[in-house]
Design a protein around this motif. Structure first.
Motif, PDB file in Angstrom:
ATOM      1  N   LYS A   1      -1.909  -2.798  -6.877  1.00  0.00           N
ATOM      2  CA  LYS A   1      -3.119  -2.098  -7.047  1.00  0.00           C
ATOM      3  C   LYS A   1      -4.316  -2.455  -6.042  1.00  0.00           C
ATOM      4  O   LYS A   1      -5.001  -1.759  -5.554  1.00  0.00           O
ATOM      5  CB  LYS A   1      -3.740  -2.459  -8.554  1.00  0.00           C
ATOM      6  CG  LYS A   1      -2.943  -1.694  -9.307  1.00  0.00           C
ATOM      7  CD  LYS A   1      -3.178  -2.262 -11.295  1.00  0.00           C
ATOM      8  CE  LYS A   1      -4.525  -2.085 -11.504  1.00  0.00           C
ATOM      9  NZ  LYS A   1      -4.516  -2.228 -12.763  1.00  0.00           N
ATOM     10  N   GLU A   2      -4.115  -4.123  -5.870  1.00  0.00           N
ATOM     11  CA  GLU A   2      -5.292  -4.495  -4.838  1.00  0.00           C
ATOM     12  C   GLU A   2      -4.871  -3.898  -3.484  1.00  0.00           C
ATOM     13  O   GLU A   2      -5.798  -3.537  -2.762  1.00  0.00           O
ATOM     14  CB  GLU A   2      -5.158  -5.962  -4.802  1.00  0.00           C
ATOM     15  CG  GLU A   2      -5.760  -6.452  -3.500  1.00  0.00           C
ATOM     16  CD  GLU A   2      -5.839  -8.194  -3.550  1.00  0.00           C
ATOM     17  OE1 GLU A   2      -5.639  -8.652  -2.670  1.00  0.00           O
ATOM     18  OE2 GLU A   2      -5.754  -8.931  -4.676  1.00  0.00           O
TER      19      GLU A   2
ATOM     20  N   TYR B   1       2.302   1.691  -3.424  1.00  0.00           N
ATOM     21  CA  TYR B   1       1.302   2.165  -4.384  1.00  0.00           C
ATOM     22  C   TYR B   1       1.046   3.672  -4.084  1.00  0.00           C
ATOM     23  O   TYR B   1       1.112   4.416  -5.008  1.00  0.00           O
ATOM     24  CB  TYR B   1       0.005   1.369  -4.130  1.00  0.00           C
ATOM     25  CG  TYR B   1      -1.178   1.668  -5.063  1.00  0.00           C
ATOM     26  CD1 TYR B   1      -1.302   1.173  -6.298  1.00  0.00           C
ATOM     27  CD2 TYR B   1      -2.002   2.696  -4.748  1.00  0.00           C
ATOM     28  CE1 TYR B   1      -2.104   1.411  -7.020  1.00  0.00           C
ATOM     29  CE2 TYR B   1      -3.091   2.937  -5.529  1.00  0.00           C
ATOM     30  CZ  TYR B   1      -3.108   2.443  -6.721  1.00  0.00           C
ATOM     31  OH  TYR B   1      -4.111   2.742  -7.419  1.00  0.00           O
TER      32      TYR B   1
ATOM     33  N   GLY C   1      -3.476  -0.886  -2.649  1.00  0.00           N
ATOM     34  CA  GLY C   1      -3.864   0.483  -2.955  1.00  0.00           C
ATOM     35  C   GLY C   1      -5.084   0.963  -3.097  1.00  0.00           C
ATOM     36  O   GLY C   1      -5.423   2.313  -2.807  1.00  0.00           O
ATOM     37  N   GLU C   2      -5.971   0.167  -3.372  1.00  0.00           N
ATOM     38  CA  GLU C   2      -7.380   0.493  -3.757  1.00  0.00           C
ATOM     39  C   GLU C   2      -8.328   0.354  -2.507  1.00  0.00           C
ATOM     40  O   GLU C   2      -8.006  -0.298  -1.553  1.00  0.00           O
ATOM     41  CB  GLU C   2      -7.964  -0.198  -4.861  1.00  0.00           C
ATOM     42  CG  GLU C   2      -7.291   0.063  -6.106  1.00  0.00           C
ATOM     43  CD  GLU C   2      -7.764  -1.037  -7.347  1.00  0.00           C
ATOM     44  OE1 GLU C   2      -8.435  -1.991  -6.985  1.00  0.00           O
ATOM     45  OE2 GLU C   2      -7.419  -0.635  -8.290  1.00  0.00           O
TER      46      GLU C   2
ATOM     47  N   THR D   1      -1.337   7.915 -12.887  1.00  0.00           N
ATOM     48  CA  THR D   1      -2.220   7.541 -13.845  1.00  0.00           C
ATOM     49  C   THR D   1      -2.004   8.714 -15.027  1.00  0.00           C
ATOM     50  O   THR D   1      -1.609   9.771 -14.656  1.00  0.00           O
ATOM     51  CB  THR D   1      -3.500   7.534 -13.493  1.00  0.00           C
ATOM     52  OG1 THR D   1      -3.999   8.754 -12.710  1.00  0.00           O
ATOM     53  CG2 THR D   1      -4.032   6.370 -12.453  1.00  0.00           C
TER      54      THR D   1
ATOM     55  N   GLU E   1      -1.332   3.522 -16.352  1.00  0.00           N
ATOM     56  CA  GLU E   1      -0.839   3.592 -15.220  1.00  0.00           C
ATOM     57  C   GLU E   1       0.749   3.303 -15.159  1.00  0.00           C
ATOM     58  O   GLU E   1       1.534   2.730 -16.024  1.00  0.00           O
ATOM     59  CB  GLU E   1      -1.211   2.180 -14.351  1.00  0.00           C
ATOM     60  CG  GLU E   1      -2.624   2.201 -13.985  1.00  0.00           C
ATOM     61  CD  GLU E   1      -3.285   1.124 -13.487  1.00  0.00           C
ATOM     62  OE1 GLU E   1      -3.434   1.331 -12.217  1.00  0.00           O
ATOM     63  OE2 GLU E   1      -3.176  -0.162 -14.121  1.00  0.00           O
TER      64      GLU E   1
ATOM     65  N   ARG F   1       1.007  -1.395  -0.009  1.00  0.00           N
ATOM     66  CA  ARG F   1       0.137   0.169  -0.003  1.00  0.00           C
ATOM     67  C   ARG F   1       0.873   1.140  -0.001  1.00  0.00           C
ATOM     68  O   ARG F   1       0.523   2.197  -0.633  1.00  0.00           O
ATOM     69  CB  ARG F   1      -1.013   0.085   1.047  1.00  0.00           C
ATOM     70  CG  ARG F   1      -1.762   1.322   1.309  1.00  0.00           C
ATOM     71  CD  ARG F   1      -2.893   1.110   2.429  1.00  0.00           C
ATOM     72  NE  ARG F   1      -2.241   1.295   3.627  1.00  0.00           N
ATOM     73  CZ  ARG F   1      -2.133   0.300   4.565  1.00  0.00           C
ATOM     74  NH1 ARG F   1      -2.625  -0.856   4.355  1.00  0.00           N
ATOM     75  NH2 ARG F   1      -1.445   0.699   5.736  1.00  0.00           N
TER      76      ARG F   1
ATOM     77  N   ARG G   1       5.758  -5.843 -13.565  1.00  0.00           N
ATOM     78  CA  ARG G   1       4.403  -5.196 -14.353  1.00  0.00           C
ATOM     79  C   ARG G   1       3.439  -6.268 -14.878  1.00  0.00           C
ATOM     80  O   ARG G   1       2.539  -6.064 -15.489  1.00  0.00           O
ATOM     81  CB  ARG G   1       4.637  -4.442 -15.473  1.00  0.00           C
ATOM     82  CG  ARG G   1       5.173  -2.953 -14.733  1.00  0.00           C
ATOM     83  CD  ARG G   1       5.556  -2.082 -15.795  1.00  0.00           C
ATOM     84  NE  ARG G   1       4.147  -1.625 -16.660  1.00  0.00           N
ATOM     85  CZ  ARG G   1       3.383  -0.717 -16.492  1.00  0.00           C
ATOM     86  NH1 ARG G   1       3.478   0.102 -15.239  1.00  0.00           N
ATOM     87  NH2 ARG G   1       2.195  -0.548 -17.254  1.00  0.00           N
TER      88      ARG G   1
ATOM     89  N   MET H   1       2.232  -5.983 -10.173  1.00  0.00           N
ATOM     90  CA  MET H   1       1.427  -4.695 -10.203  1.00  0.00           C
ATOM     91  C   MET H   1      -0.015  -4.941  -9.927  1.00  0.00           C
ATOM     92  O   MET H   1      -0.515  -4.227  -8.973  1.00  0.00           O
ATOM     93  CB  MET H   1       1.318  -4.400 -11.705  1.00  0.00           C
ATOM     94  CG  MET H   1       0.956  -2.981 -11.992  1.00  0.00           C
ATOM     95  SD  MET H   1       1.130  -2.337 -13.648  1.00  0.00           S
ATOM     96  CE  MET H   1       0.025  -1.472 -13.939  1.00  0.00           C
ATOM     97  N   SER H   2      -0.623  -6.258 -10.043  1.00  0.00           N
ATOM     98  CA  SER H   2      -1.823  -6.711  -9.308  1.00  0.00           C
ATOM     99  C   SER H   2      -1.999  -6.611  -8.020  1.00  0.00           C
ATOM    100  O   SER H   2      -2.797  -6.010  -7.416  1.00  0.00           O
ATOM    101  CB  SER H   2      -2.306  -7.900  -9.623  1.00  0.00           C
ATOM    102  OG  SER H   2      -2.475  -7.929 -11.278  1.00  0.00           O
TER     103      SER H   2
ATOM    104  N   HIS I   1       2.349   5.351  -7.518  1.00  0.00           N
ATOM    105  CA  HIS I   1       1.414   4.994  -8.524  1.00  0.00           C
ATOM    106  C   HIS I   1       0.799   6.361  -9.115  1.00  0.00           C
ATOM    107  O   HIS I   1       0.349   7.327  -8.590  1.00  0.00           O
ATOM    108  CB  HIS I   1       0.391   4.305  -8.073  1.00  0.00           C
ATOM    109  CG  HIS I   1      -0.788   3.756  -9.039  1.00  0.00           C
ATOM    110  ND1 HIS I   1      -2.129   4.462  -9.125  1.00  0.00           N
ATOM    111  CD2 HIS I   1      -0.829   2.830 -10.023  1.00  0.00           C
ATOM    112  CE1 HIS I   1      -2.763   3.783 -10.137  1.00  0.00           C
ATOM    113  NE2 HIS I   1      -2.055   2.877 -10.647  1.00  0.00           N
TER     114      HIS I   1
END
Length: 176
Positions: A172-173, A11, A175-176, A17, A30, A8, A147, A168-169, A15
């Motif tokens: 993202k998981e 990210y 960080g969301e 965008t 991304e 986290r 990536r 990367m997955s 991270h």
């Protein structure tokens, strides 16, 4: 088991965008700006601590930090593991020592690759071929972010097992 807090924090720190052209030529929406996590001394130390268990405790002569992003990682990882760090250029200098690798002689040495982000694996493959042509032995390494674009398989097909701290997955998981 991944460190969700570290994922986290990476990210949140790095991270971005937008529209970005990667080294491989691929356009991405991304991007992980590795310099944003590598310039944070506390986060960089946590990353090195998390990478350290992946470094073989026997038979590695030096960590090979790839220019530019792998170098700060290799330096801090060297502090954590006690293994010397070498700095691997994208191409040998045309002046001074004219070396591809700074920090020591690589002929016959077993090097452990240290990289920040791997997409296609192209930068690592370029370095790998040059280092092997100069007598280095390389069969493993680490990166912070995979990536998930085939890079680790490309490297495996060339005899190098690279372990990623996070995909990367996973980032993202977390960080969301």
């Amino acid at each position: 088991m991944t460190d969700q807090k570290l994922a986290r924090d990476i990210y949140q720190a790095a991270h971005l965008t937008g529209e970005f052209t990667l080294r491989s030529g691929v356009t991405a929406t991304e991007y992980f700006d590795k310099y944003l996590f590598e310039s944070d001394p506390r986060l960089l130390k946590r990353i090195a601590d998390a990478l350290a268990p992946q470094v073989p405790t026997d038979g590695v002569d030096a960590l090979a930090g790839l220019e530019t992003g792998g170098i700060p990682l290799a330096v801090v990882l060297a502090q954590v593991t006690g293994i010397p760090a070498y700095f691997i250029r994208k191409e040998a200098k045309s002046y001074g020592t004219c070396r591809l690798a700074e920090g020591g002689d690589i002929d016959g040495k077993r090097l452990f690759i240290v990289e920040d982000v791997i997409t296609s694996g192209g930068a690592v493959l370029d370095a790998l071929h040059e280092l092997r042509n100069r007598g280095a032995r390389i069969d493993s390494g680490v990166c912070v972010i995979d990536r998930e674009a085939g890079g680790l398989k490309n490297l495996s097909d060339n005899g190098v097992d690279i372990r990623a701290l996070f995909t990367m997955s996973q980032l993202k998981e977390a960080g969301e």
